[in-house]
Scaffold this active site. Structure first.
Site, PDB file in Angstrom:
ATOM      1  N   TYR A  25       1.461   2.070  -0.806  1.00 28.88           N
ATOM      2  CA  TYR A  25       2.502   1.458  -1.642  1.00 28.88           C
ATOM      3  C   TYR A  25       3.788   2.255  -1.498  1.00 28.88           C
ATOM      4  O   TYR A  25       4.378   2.717  -2.458  1.00 28.88           O
ATOM      5  CB  TYR A  25       2.021   1.422  -3.105  1.00 28.88           C
ATOM      6  CG  TYR A  25       2.671   0.352  -3.946  1.00 28.88           C
ATOM      7  CD1 TYR A  25       2.368  -0.992  -3.740  1.00 28.88           C
ATOM      8  CD2 TYR A  25       3.574   0.674  -4.956  1.00 28.88           C
ATOM      9  CE1 TYR A  25       2.951  -1.983  -4.518  1.00 28.88           C
ATOM     10  CE2 TYR A  25       4.160  -0.309  -5.741  1.00 28.88           C
ATOM     11  CZ  TYR A  25       3.841  -1.637  -5.520  1.00 28.88           C
ATOM     12  OH  TYR A  25       4.410  -2.625  -6.295  1.00 28.88           O
ATOM     13  N   GLY A  26       4.195   2.450  -0.224  1.00 29.93           N
ATOM     14  CA  GLY A  26       5.442   3.162   0.040  1.00 29.93           C
ATOM     15  C   GLY A  26       6.538   2.162   0.355  1.00 29.93           C
ATOM     16  O   GLY A  26       6.646   1.111  -0.281  1.00 29.93           O
ATOM     17  N   ARG A  48      -4.475   5.971  -3.338  1.00 35.39           N
ATOM     18  CA  ARG A  48      -5.259   7.082  -3.883  1.00 35.39           C
ATOM     19  C   ARG A  48      -5.088   7.145  -5.393  1.00 35.39           C
ATOM     20  O   ARG A  48      -3.964   7.108  -5.892  1.00 35.39           O
ATOM     21  CB  ARG A  48      -4.797   8.405  -3.260  1.00 35.39           C
ATOM     22  CG  ARG A  48      -5.206   8.565  -1.824  1.00 35.39           C
ATOM     23  CD  ARG A  48      -4.510   9.748  -1.194  1.00 35.39           C
ATOM     24  NE  ARG A  48      -3.070   9.521  -1.096  1.00 35.39           N
ATOM     25  CZ  ARG A  48      -2.208  10.378  -0.569  1.00 35.39           C
ATOM     26  NH1 ARG A  48      -2.631  11.535  -0.097  1.00 35.39           N
ATOM     27  NH2 ARG A  48      -0.925  10.092  -0.517  1.00 35.39           N
ATOM     28  N   SER A  53       1.921   6.727  -5.781  1.00 34.75           N
ATOM     29  CA  SER A  53       1.971   5.281  -5.563  1.00 34.75           C
ATOM     30  C   SER A  53       1.113   4.529  -6.583  1.00 34.75           C
ATOM     31  O   SER A  53       1.393   3.378  -6.916  1.00 34.75           O
ATOM     32  CB  SER A  53       1.487   4.943  -4.158  1.00 34.75           C
ATOM     33  OG  SER A  53       2.273   5.592  -3.200  1.00 34.75           O
ATOM     34  N   MET A  84       0.790   8.076  11.225  1.00 32.82           N
ATOM     35  CA  MET A  84      -0.021   9.263  11.495  1.00 32.82           C
ATOM     36  C   MET A  84      -1.239   9.362  10.563  1.00 32.82           C
ATOM     37  O   MET A  84      -2.239   9.979  10.908  1.00 32.82           O
ATOM     38  CB  MET A  84       0.819  10.538  11.321  1.00 32.82           C
ATOM     39  CG  MET A  84       1.971  10.662  12.261  1.00 32.82           C
ATOM     40  SD  MET A  84       1.393  10.666  13.948  1.00 32.82           S
ATOM     41  CE  MET A  84       1.506   8.954  14.341  1.00 32.82           C
ATOM     42  N   HIS A 108       3.505  -2.278  12.260  1.00 37.28           N
ATOM     43  CA  HIS A 108       3.987  -1.637  13.484  1.00 37.28           C
ATOM     44  C   HIS A 108       2.745  -1.513  14.376  1.00 37.28           C
ATOM     45  O   HIS A 108       1.662  -1.229  13.877  1.00 37.28           O
ATOM     46  CB  HIS A 108       4.559  -0.261  13.122  1.00 37.28           C
ATOM     47  CG  HIS A 108       5.144   0.533  14.267  1.00 37.28           C
ATOM     48  ND1 HIS A 108       5.648  -0.034  15.405  1.00 37.28           N
ATOM     49  CD2 HIS A 108       5.310   1.865  14.420  1.00 37.28           C
ATOM     50  CE1 HIS A 108       6.110   0.921  16.209  1.00 37.28           C
ATOM     51  NE2 HIS A 108       5.910   2.087  15.634  1.00 37.28           N
ATOM     52  N   ASP A 191      10.264  -0.782  19.667  1.00 41.51           N
ATOM     53  CA  ASP A 191      10.583  -0.127  18.400  1.00 41.51           C
ATOM     54  C   ASP A 191      10.849   1.363  18.609  1.00 41.51           C
ATOM     55  O   ASP A 191      11.841   1.908  18.128  1.00 41.51           O
ATOM     56  CB  ASP A 191       9.418  -0.331  17.427  1.00 41.51           C
ATOM     57  CG  ASP A 191       9.749   0.159  16.031  1.00 41.51           C
ATOM     58  OD1 ASP A 191      10.384  -0.601  15.279  1.00 41.51           O
ATOM     59  OD2 ASP A 191       9.377   1.302  15.693  1.00 41.51           O
ATOM     60  N   GLU A 195      14.522   3.036  18.366  1.00 38.48           N
ATOM     61  CA  GLU A 195      14.867   3.990  17.298  1.00 38.48           C
ATOM     62  C   GLU A 195      15.242   5.353  17.872  1.00 38.48           C
ATOM     63  O   GLU A 195      16.077   6.055  17.305  1.00 38.48           O
ATOM     64  CB  GLU A 195      13.758   4.086  16.240  1.00 38.48           C
ATOM     65  CG  GLU A 195      12.492   4.784  16.646  1.00 38.48           C
ATOM     66  CD  GLU A 195      11.334   4.507  15.687  1.00 38.48           C
ATOM     67  OE1 GLU A 195      11.455   3.628  14.821  1.00 38.48           O
ATOM     68  OE2 GLU A 195      10.286   5.159  15.827  1.00 38.48           O
TER      69      GLU A 195
END
Ligand code: NAD
Ligand code: MG
Length: 331
Positions: A25-26, A48, A53, A84, A108, A191, A195
């Site tokens: 939930y970022g 978590r 979040s 990651m 992504h 992408d 970037e």
């Protein structure tokens, strides 16, 4: 020319009566979860317990579960965790709880394209990659618009993956702005190359070097900041709205002539050659490997680089100016 898929071309029907679990939930997780809910879909959040979040999602009125439980309930699982972090959470909490026929969605292509996540053969694997930051995905939705997105299907186990991924794009609001079909490979590579060479790396470096040149020539840092950073936004708005030629038609003759004659001498073929080199490191997987190594070592290089940027003069001048322009605490 690639077909641009619009709102009226797509139905939400494939998601009706389905439960969507947004994992994380970022930036993207919050925006996508809220938009899907406002589109009338059944959304729960997996994060978590006790993490930041968790509270944020509860405050937004979301139904919140720990990740394994959210996955068990879901017909659609949206992996909206940092790239990651995804492989470990996938192994320990997502994969053991996936049912056959579930739709696994990414924002992504990174983890799937580079083989860090290997989904089982009995799930759909799809992607809706918004071409803009999460915050904007929400803000544009609330304005009745959307941020464009790329959609892809990596694996179509049910035979309905394309309809589902387009419905997700519609639920997020992306079809309002336009959606293009791509592949996980094309999205991931473009992408990263984009970037590194243009958006984050290129712009940041262009602005910083331009600022340094003006300051080293003895001009006031505040004047330099307005010139190369502040005004970059205004020029970019013109490019965004009217294209490059449209921008050139709207600046002064002096700026147009100077830009056209000097620009290619500064950003020259040498720069392009190094862009190709950066692209090659992305396409060969060398960059992904380096990033993973960095993550395993605790992101120390990243922290060091961030700190050196924090102490650059452009930040000191910038925070003063932004305080003036946006007001106290206006960042
Ligand atoms: P983020 O860093 O904003 O969100 C991270 C979320 O994951 C938070 O809820 C955090 O609490 C949770 N999290 C972090 N570590 C965790 C762990 N170890 N275990 C469980 N949960 C953990 O991430 P983001 O920027 O929204 O990126 C999510 C995906 O969206 C990525 O694949 C990214 O490439 C893609 N994407 C992001 C943007 C963007 O604007 N940020 C744009 C396009 C695509
Ligand atoms: Mg990116």
């Amino acid at each position: 020319m690639a077909k641009i898929i619009r709102d009226e071309d797509v139905s939400l029907e494939p998601l009706m009566g389905k439960r969507i679990a947004v994992i994380g939930y970022g930036s993207q997780g919050r925006a996508q979860a809220l938009n899907l809910r406002d589109s009338g879909l059944d959304v729960v959040v997996g994060v978590r317990r006790g993490g930041p979040s968790w509270g944020r999602a509860r405050e937004d009125g979301m139904e919140v579960y720990e990740i394994p439980e959210a996955v068990r309930q879901a017909d659609v699982v949206m992996m909206l965790l940092p790239d990651m972090v995804q492989p470990r959470v996938w192994e320990e909490q997502v994969r053991p709880n996936l049912r056959p026929g579930t739709v696994l969605d990414f924002a992504h292509g990174f983890t799937v394209h580079y083989g860090l996540i290997r989904p089982p053969v009995d799930v759909d694997v799809v992607m809706v990659a918004p071409k803009g930051p999460g915050r904007l995905v929400r803000e544009e939705f609330l304005r009745g618009r959307g941020v464009p997105a790329l959609v892809a299907v990596w694996q179509d186990a049910t035979g309905r993956a394309w309809d589902t991924v387009l419905a997700l794009a519609k639920g997020i609001g992306a079809t309002r702005a336009g959606v293009i079909r791509t592949t996980f490979r094309e999205e991931t590579e473009t992408d990263l190359i984009g970037e590194q060479t243009v958006l984050v790396g290129g712009l940041m470096e262009l602005i910083t070097k331009g600022f340094e040149v003006l300051v080293e020539l003895g001009y006031q840092p505040e004047v330099a900041y307005f010139e190369v950073l502040n005004e970059a936004k205004l020029i970019m708005d013109l490019i965004w709205r009217y294209g490059i030629v449209g921008m050139l038609e709207r600046v002064s003759v002096t700026a147009r002539y100077g830009g056209l004659t000097v620009g290619p001498r500064v950003i020259n073929e040498d720069v392009k050659k190094r862009m190709f080199e950066a692209a090659e490191r992305v396409r060969s997987g060398e960059f992904a490997e380096e990033l993973l190594e960095e993550y395993k070592r605790g992101m120390l290089t990243l922290e060091k680089l961030m700190n050196s940027r924090r102490s650059h003069m452009i930040e000191k001048v910038g925070s003063e100016i932004r305080r003036m322009v946006f007001g106290e605490g206006g960042e």
